[in-house]
Write a protein that holds these residues in place. Structure first.
Motif, PDB file in Angstrom:
ATOM      1  N   GLN A  75       0.832  -1.200   0.000  1.00  0.00           N
ATOM      2  CA  GLN A  75       0.000   0.000   0.000  1.00  0.00           C
ATOM      3  C   GLN A  75       0.874   1.261   0.000  1.00  0.00           C
ATOM      4  O   GLN A  75       0.615   2.227  -0.724  1.00  0.00           O
ATOM      5  CB  GLN A  75      -0.915  -0.012   1.225  1.00  0.00           C
ATOM      6  N   GLU A  76       1.932   1.216   0.775  1.00  0.00           N
ATOM      7  CA  GLU A  76       2.831   2.361   0.876  1.00  0.00           C
ATOM      8  C   GLU A  76       3.565   2.602  -0.435  1.00  0.00           C
ATOM      9  O   GLU A  76       3.665   3.739  -0.917  1.00  0.00           O
ATOM     10  CB  GLU A  76       3.833   2.099   2.012  1.00  0.00           C
ATOM     11  N   ILE A  77       4.070   1.524  -1.028  1.00  0.00           N
ATOM     12  CA  ILE A  77       4.839   1.660  -2.267  1.00  0.00           C
ATOM     13  C   ILE A  77       3.932   1.986  -3.446  1.00  0.00           C
ATOM     14  O   ILE A  77       4.330   2.709  -4.368  1.00  0.00           O
ATOM     15  CB  ILE A  77       5.660   0.385  -2.525  1.00  0.00           C
ATOM     16  N   LEU A  78       2.704   1.482  -3.451  1.00  0.00           N
ATOM     17  CA  LEU A  78       1.759   1.811  -4.517  1.00  0.00           C
ATOM     18  C   LEU A  78       1.495   3.318  -4.539  1.00  0.00           C
ATOM     19  O   LEU A  78       1.483   3.949  -5.606  1.00  0.00           O
ATOM     20  CB  LEU A  78       0.443   1.055  -4.308  1.00  0.00           C
ATOM     21  N   GLU A  79       1.329   3.888  -3.360  1.00  0.00           N
ATOM     22  CA  GLU A  79       1.122   5.336  -3.270  1.00  0.00           C
ATOM     23  C   GLU A  79       2.368   6.087  -3.730  1.00  0.00           C
ATOM     24  O   GLU A  79       2.286   7.083  -4.475  1.00  0.00           O
ATOM     25  CB  GLU A  79       0.790   5.695  -1.821  1.00  0.00           C
ATOM     26  N   TYR A  80       3.517   5.587  -3.325  1.00  0.00           N
ATOM     27  CA  TYR A  80       4.790   6.205  -3.707  1.00  0.00           C
ATOM     28  C   TYR A  80       4.973   6.138  -5.220  1.00  0.00           C
ATOM     29  O   TYR A  80       5.362   7.111  -5.873  1.00  0.00           O
ATOM     30  CB  TYR A  80       5.925   5.465  -2.991  1.00  0.00           C
ATOM     31  N   TYR A  81       4.683   4.967  -5.800  1.00  0.00           N
ATOM     32  CA  TYR A  81       4.842   4.740  -7.241  1.00  0.00           C
ATOM     33  C   TYR A  81       3.931   5.678  -8.036  1.00  0.00           C
ATOM     34  O   TYR A  81       4.280   6.120  -9.132  1.00  0.00           O
ATOM     35  CB  TYR A  81       4.514   3.275  -7.553  1.00  0.00           C
ATOM     36  N   GLY A  82       2.743   5.971  -7.498  1.00  0.00           N
ATOM     37  CA  GLY A  82       1.794   6.813  -8.205  1.00  0.00           C
ATOM     38  C   GLY A  82       2.106   8.292  -8.138  1.00  0.00           C
ATOM     39  O   GLY A  82       1.598   9.079  -8.947  1.00  0.00           O
ATOM     40  N   ASN A  83       2.962   8.697  -7.187  1.00  0.00           N
ATOM     41  CA  ASN A  83       3.208  10.122  -6.972  1.00  0.00           C
ATOM     42  C   ASN A  83       4.577  10.610  -7.422  1.00  0.00           C
ATOM     43  O   ASN A  83       4.760  11.814  -7.629  1.00  0.00           O
ATOM     44  CB  ASN A  83       3.027  10.463  -5.491  1.00  0.00           C
ATOM     45  N   PHE A  84       5.541   9.676  -7.559  1.00  0.00           N
ATOM     46  CA  PHE A  84       6.902  10.106  -7.849  1.00  0.00           C
ATOM     47  C   PHE A  84       7.455   9.450  -9.108  1.00  0.00           C
ATOM     48  O   PHE A  84       6.989   8.384  -9.526  1.00  0.00           O
ATOM     49  CB  PHE A  84       7.823   9.790  -6.663  1.00  0.00           C
TER      50      PHE A  84
END
Length: 539
Positions: free
Chosen positions: A468-477
């Protein structure tokens, strides 16, 4: 955006990828991607050798039988027979390319290739180049492929995702290339291709301790899964019994051939112990040796055990194992005089992307070979030195199949640029490094050599939080190499845990305290992504 167009895109520059490139180059335009230099592959570091029936006293049936036994009743016999029967031709092809395998001189003056024996083998059938076989194969194939006009080599490239008909909003199930990050320019490139061949190796970097180089992050398996391909038997992670235990010896493997030539495993007090665990002693299959070492280390509360070859003559040791001798000597360990401190480490991924005997996956135009693939050869435990053999045999097989289909491939549709319009440069790179460390540690603690359902459930909880954390990171950066690899490793970890939880028995490399017995019927663990309904076995 930079674009490249190939007939065939090969992702990976190890033995499988380069063998395929050399077989396809006369008929097509081939692109080969490597995450670092061309040597950035497991092949380059392989020490032991390649198993094949090359001696008159050996037989195809014996090699097949040994493989089936080592595989814990889970090998697909068709795949085993196919691999073993095509093995000698694959070796002859390597010799034709110029690989300098070790020879021995007989008393009558004959010079023949030296064959050693490793765990699980009933005969000497492992052809090798001293203890640096992977280096010999890799350097030879790299030299050959660099001479091919039809092959374009792309170093410092990491594939992000496959470009599929589904992603393009088109009908059908086919691959058309890949989005690729250039680690030198930090630009995302489009590599269009009629066929894509995944040869990205395994996923042992999911674990804290591994014999693999940093590139072994399961990229091909994760990409294929996201593209809708079935994956199987990911619970079978082979832990090599003997990696050098030394603070300065990161990921250095101690070849199994040392045990094949008489090396003895010992406790800190010098006592042998393998005879208590298997009647083949030090030459038992790897899963048994790794569990035995793990058991003794935990029983005694020690950090390592020892592998002793010092009873052999010094010249024998230096001539047969020069790489190991020199590396240990540089760390202050003279293996001709003292034992080698060793520990088990994650070494090989026996499962992977489901394929047929031509390397075809569930997605049209997409092939997987080598450690990336699940062919059914290894079953529940890979027998020593069958891995490089699999690379050669299936690279050749896949190349023949692709060659036959080249003229039938559909036109490549319009492929959009990689969209970075909604992302920014990251100012929190520490998230990646912390999550990477956490992932590898809990995989080692909870999904390692010995498992329980409770440990696996704990690992599941941790994976879900990190995803969940990396999915959010992947979508923003913007993507970078570490983010791509961590994303893939999290996917791999989830696949390993899912497979492990579904197997209610102990078999081969999967050993669980909750289900210590082996079921009478052997079944593969096949998992299907999303709602994707696969047709027949990789038709």
């Amino acid at each position: 955006m930079t674009r490249f167009k190939h007939d065939i895109l090969i992702i990976g520059s190890g033995a499988a990828g380069l063998t395929a490139a050399l077989h396809l180059a006369p008929f097509s335009k081939v692109g080969v991607l490597s995450k670092g230099s061309l040597t950035a592959a497991n092949t380059f570091y392989a020490q032991g050798g390649v198993a094949a029936v090359l001696d008159e006293g050996d037989s195809v049936e014996a090699h097949i039988n040994d493989t089936l036994i080592a595989g814990g009743g889970l090998c697909r016999e068709e795949a085993v027979r196919f691999t073993v029967e095509n093995g000698p031709d694959a070796i002859r092809w390597l010799i034709q390319q110029g690989v300098g395998f070790s020879r021995e001189i007989h008393q009558d003056g004959r010079r023949e290739y030296h064959l050693t024996r490793e765990g699980g083998h009933s005969h000497r059938r492992v052809i090798h180049a001293a203890d640096a076989t992977g280096f010999a194969i890799s350097s030879t194939l790299i030299d050959k492929v660099q001479q091919q006009e039809n092959v374009s080599l792309f170093e410092s490239r990491v594939a992000i995702d496959l470009i599929t008909s589904q992603k393009l909003g088109l009908r059908g199930k086919r691959v058309f290339g890949a989005y690729v990050l250039n680690n030198e320019t930090h630009e995302v490139e489009v590599h269009e291709a009629k066929f894509v061949l995944l040869a990205t190796g395994g996923a042992s970097k999911a674990y804290l301790y591994t014999s693999n180089p940093d590139v072994a992050t399961g990229d091909g398996i994760a990409m294929a899964w996201r593209a809708g391909c079935r994956v199987g038997n990911m619970e079978f992670n082979q832990f090599h019994p003997t990696c050098l235990y030394h603070p300065e010896a990161r990921s250095f493997l101690i070849t199994e051939a040392i045990r094949g030539e008489g090396g003895l495993l010992k406790l800190p007090n010098g006592e042998r112990f393998m005879d208590r665990f298997h009647d083949m002693g030090e030459l038992a299959p790897r899963d048994i040796v790794a569990r035995a070492i793990d058991h003794e280390m935990k029983r005694l509360g020690v950090d390592c055990l020892y592998l002793d070859i010092s009873h052999k003559p010094k010249e024998f040791i230096k001539s047969h194992f020069p790489t190991v001798y020199d590396r240990c000597k540089s760390l202050g360990i003279d293996i001709s005089q003292e034992p080698i401190p060793v520990v088990p480490a994650a070494h090989y991924t026996c499962g992977g992307v489901l394929t047929n005997l031509d390397g075809r996956t569930d997605l049209g135009g997409l092939y997987a070979i080598g450690e990336t693939a699940f062919t059914g050869l290894h079953g529940a435990n890979r027998m020593a030195s069958n891995s490089l053999l699999e690379c050669m045999v299936f690279a050749i097989s896949a190349s023949k199949d692709i060659r036959n289909l080249l003229n039938q491939a559909p036109e490549i549709p319009a492929i959009p640029d990689w969209d970075e319009s909604q992302v920014t440069d990251s100012d929190e790179a520490v998230v990646i490094s912390h999550n990477w460390e956490e992932l590898r540690r809990f995989m080692w603690d909870y999904v390692g050599i010995v498992r329980t359902d409770k440990r696996l459930q704990r690992a599941t909880h941790r994976v879900n939080l990190l995803k969940q954390e990396i999915l959010e990171y992947y979508g923003n950066f913007k993507v970078n190499n570490d983010l791509i690899e961590l994303r893939n490793l999290l996917q791999i970890a989830e696949l390993i845990i899912r497979c492990a939880l579904s197997r209610k028995e102990s078999r081969g490399l999967h050993y669980t305290l909750d289900y210590p017995d082996t079921m009478q019927e052997a079944k593969d663990t096949l998992i299907v992504p999303g709602n994707y309904a696969a047709d027949a076995w990789a038709d």
